[in-house]
Design an enzyme around this catalytic site. Sequence first.
Site, mmCIF file in Angstrom:
data_model
loop_
_atom_site.group_PDB
_atom_site.id
_atom_site.type_symbol
_atom_site.label_atom_id
_atom_site.label_comp_id
_atom_site.label_asym_id
_atom_site.label_seq_id
_atom_site.Cartn_x
_atom_site.Cartn_y
_atom_site.Cartn_z
ATOM 1 N N GLY A 288 0.831 -1.212 0.000
ATOM 2 C CA GLY A 288 0.000 0.000 0.000
ATOM 3 C C GLY A 288 0.856 1.248 0.000
ATOM 4 O O GLY A 288 2.086 1.186 -0.124
ATOM 5 N N TYR B 43 -14.902 5.828 7.210
ATOM 6 C CA TYR B 43 -13.462 5.800 7.504
ATOM 7 C C TYR B 43 -13.206 6.332 8.918
ATOM 8 O O TYR B 43 -12.482 5.728 9.708
ATOM 9 C CB TYR B 43 -12.755 6.675 6.467
ATOM 10 C CG TYR B 43 -11.248 6.698 6.537
ATOM 11 C CD1 TYR B 43 -10.494 5.554 6.311
ATOM 12 C CD2 TYR B 43 -10.564 7.896 6.777
ATOM 13 C CE1 TYR B 43 -9.103 5.595 6.333
ATOM 14 C CE2 TYR B 43 -9.185 7.948 6.789
ATOM 15 C CZ TYR B 43 -8.455 6.794 6.569
ATOM 16 O OH TYR B 43 -7.083 6.843 6.574
HETATM 17 C C1 AKB Z 1 -7.215 9.773 3.218
HETATM 18 O O1 AKB Z 1 -7.266 10.854 2.589
HETATM 19 O O2 AKB Z 1 -8.150 8.983 3.303
HETATM 20 C C2 AKB Z 1 -5.939 9.457 3.959
HETATM 21 C C3 AKB Z 1 -5.964 9.969 5.352
HETATM 22 C C4 AKB Z 1 -5.712 11.388 5.659
HETATM 23 O O3 AKB Z 1 -6.208 9.204 6.241
HETATM 24 N N1 AKB Z 1 -4.813 9.997 3.244
#
Ligand code: AKB
Length: 315
Positions: free
Chosen positions: A11, A141
């Site tokens: 990754g 997320y």
């Molecule tokens: C994203 O943009 O999802 C990542 C992060 C800041 O966790 N780069």
Amino acid sequence: MKRIIITGALGQIGTELTDKLMDLYGVDNVLPTDVHKNTDNKLIADKIEILDVRDFERMDELVSEFQPDTILHMAALLSATCEKDPLLAWDINMNGLVNALEVARIHNLKFFTPSSIGSFGDSTPKKNTPQTTIQRPNTMYGVNKVSGELLCDYYYEKFGVDTRGVRFPGLISHIKEPGGGTTDYAVDIFFEAIKTGSYTCFLEEDTYLDMMYIDDAVDAIIQLMETDPSNLSIRNAFNITAISASPKLFYSEIKKHIPDFKVEYDVDPVRQKIADTWPESIDSSEAKKQWGFEPKYDLEKITKTMLDALKVKLK
Ligand code: AKB
């Protein structure tokens, strides 16, 4: 750390992290794993094992065979991808994390996993965001990252697993392009500046977010993992950052090297909405105090390094 297994080794962070670990700890003391084996990196290609982090049996089998003392759990979907398929995100990000924490518990491994500025939300203070503050994200997320931080605290307190983590900002690298993140523009802009001399940005020009060069990110992981555990009072994730920057700021810095460079804006509402809930700048003083975090790359150095490297890579 002496012997290290890595998930998500191909990754965005994993590729450069694995390379550096092989250099520091010896090729035979690092076991890279990922869901595929496609890489130009010969050292990693020779060693990599297939592992879907949702498969506990396979993870346990690899750990039993390799006998590491540390697991760096890097496999995860990034923010924009999580919004496209939230249940898949939960499956990979959460079940993968629980599996990695479980093997760490069973095999007595030191443990690292990254959190993110995505673990903050609209109600978090936006400027100089404190280490401990409100974390109520409204993205899948963010939900994954906050749950992950809590799980790390839980495994440390309940089972004594030596869990460590950082909240990464957007990461910038010329080796591995990111996929599916909200901060990806900060990498794309450099690639397009060299390839075509112009870039269409998916975030508004004054969207400020924290950013960091990949070498600082890799060094931070290693430095944190090598710190004496008695120095650490935080077991979920430390705020770390190098710069707070916007598309307009990257544009003006790149223009110093490529005077004809042009940027247009075609805002992606999904990613803009995510970015609008993230901090503009976070406070990394606890990481500095507890384990000496000190990034080496500012905006000027990141820009020059990226452009110099991409001129060679893309010629
Ligand atoms: C994203 O943009 O999802 C990542 C992060 C800041 O966790 N780069």
